[in-house]
Design an enzyme around this catalytic site. Sequence first.
Site, PDB file in Angstrom:
ATOM      1  CG  HIS A   1     -60.551  29.115 -43.246  1.00 24.33           C
ATOM      2  ND1 HIS A   1     -60.545  27.798 -43.661  1.00 24.33           N
ATOM      3  CD2 HIS A   1     -60.954  29.847 -44.314  1.00 24.33           C
ATOM      4  CE1 HIS A   1     -60.942  27.731 -44.915  1.00 24.33           C
ATOM      5  NE2 HIS A   1     -61.194  28.960 -45.350  1.00 24.33           N
ATOM      6  CB  CYS A   2     -55.959  25.922 -40.981  1.00 25.19           C
ATOM      7  SG  CYS A   2     -56.466  25.667 -39.263  1.00 25.19           S
ATOM      8  CG  MET A   3     -57.280  21.282 -43.053  1.00 23.26           C
ATOM      9  SD  MET A   3     -58.283  21.034 -44.534  1.00 23.26           S
ATOM     10  CE  MET A   3     -59.137  19.528 -44.114  1.00 23.26           C
TER      11      MET A   3
ATOM     12  NE  ARG B   1     -56.332  24.536 -34.096  1.00 22.13           N
ATOM     13  CZ  ARG B   1     -55.215  24.339 -33.417  1.00 22.13           C
ATOM     14  NH1 ARG B   1     -54.282  25.295 -33.375  1.00 22.13           N
ATOM     15  NH2 ARG B   1     -55.012  23.197 -32.792  1.00 22.13           N
TER      16      ARG B   1
END
Length: 503
Positions: A29-31, A33
């Site tokens: 995961h990113c910030m 998504r």
Amino acid sequence: MATEDKNRATAAAILPLVGGAANVSSIAHCMTRLRLGLHDRSLVDDEALKAVPAVMGVVEDDTYQIVLGPGTVARVTPEFEQLVEEGRASEAPAPVRTAEELADKGAALKAQRKTKNATQFKLFLRKIANIFVPLIPALIGCGIIAGLNGLLVNLGWLPSVTPALAAMASGFMALIAVFVGYNTAKEFGGTPILGGAVAAIIVFPGVANIDAFGQTLSPGQGGVLGALGAAVLAVHVEKWCRRWVPEALDVLVTPTLTVLISGLVTIFGLMYVAGEVSTAIGTFADWLLSTGGAGAGFLLGGFFLPLVMLGLHQALIPIHTTLIEQQGFTVLLPILAMAGAGQVGAAAAVYLRLPRNESIRKTIRSAMPAGLLGVGEPLIYGVSLPLGRPFITACVGGAFGGGFVGLFNQLGDSVGSTAIGPSGWALFPLLDGNHGLGSTIAIYGGGLLVGYVAGFVATYFFGFSKSLLAEFNVSQEPAPSTVAATGPASPSGDTAAKEPAGV
């Protein structure tokens, strides 16, 4: 509802809509998504995912990305990872692996290797290969005619026809230097006919009246290597002339200087040097197989396919051509052809070891005839290389086949091919040797048989780990739905869309 329960519910709602735990290959995961690697994109229900309350949208890139927003994604991801682990543990059937997946993986590996092989050295080798590859049809045709002529001569049949067949078989080889020079100039950006004109000096009978380095030259001295060097030199001379000669004089001066300068260097330098190199290649090949024998054949047969993967096999093409020009056949090709035999044996073992995977077995059935005829790419990139370990055991089969042929070379029975290109069963019409056609065919056929058997045995007993068998030896019948075990059904109620189609 507690925050923890809410996050878990969101993860549980997402999981079946992306194909279940079995369809997830990676999680990150990113910030904002949740980024998922998926085995089969077609199992994803985009519209149902967008309808999940916490999902703000979906983005398809190199990974499948589900937009959950800052803060939420960091809490949902651990819950999603836990559900995936639980789902995998509870799913008895192994994920179905099909020939299509293997083919896609093989194509990806092939493209990856092509990118890695785009180095300056390997691009140079590719240029060299491009010079000789167009000559292969003529080498094959003339080689088969030469074999037919030899058979007729040995049997004493059609004595009035055999001289004509000999002329057909030998005419191309007598002038092969000219064609190499033409193709070399074309490949390196010069005028092809000037490359052919300079290379023609090498085969001109009149060079027998010229002395160089205290020795009288002989027509054909230096062979294809001399022709290649002469044409490369001609290209450089021509390009230099194009830069410095005035346009008004270019049509007269440039061709003249190109042939004159390149011709003088060829006669008084390249022919001698290339002749020594060509002789050394023939001597080394004879020494390698007469002394190394089985060991040399084992290494050549076993490492040929890795050389192909690295793009280094192209360096062998001028060596083959030089040996054919010198000796009438190349002793290296029948040994290298054993690599294909190992692939055939390995594919047969894969066929038996995966009795429930009809998709892969169908691929093997369709690719096997081509493999027997020496066209190994369908089996390599469609079966053995994507599976991993069977590719290595196939190389082991090639090594044993090469060792068998190499042993007989060491014992004095040379087995060679009068042309390059064909392999497998397609090489039989092109075989030649120093102890008669029957002996040559028997040794080559024995090598193929050894390669088949060794590749089969090595792959059958050592080509599959338990995890590989569990992953691939599965029926193609759709497994019972595991949606209930991993989360709620799709809001649309369309569970059939989540089943693997045609796998």
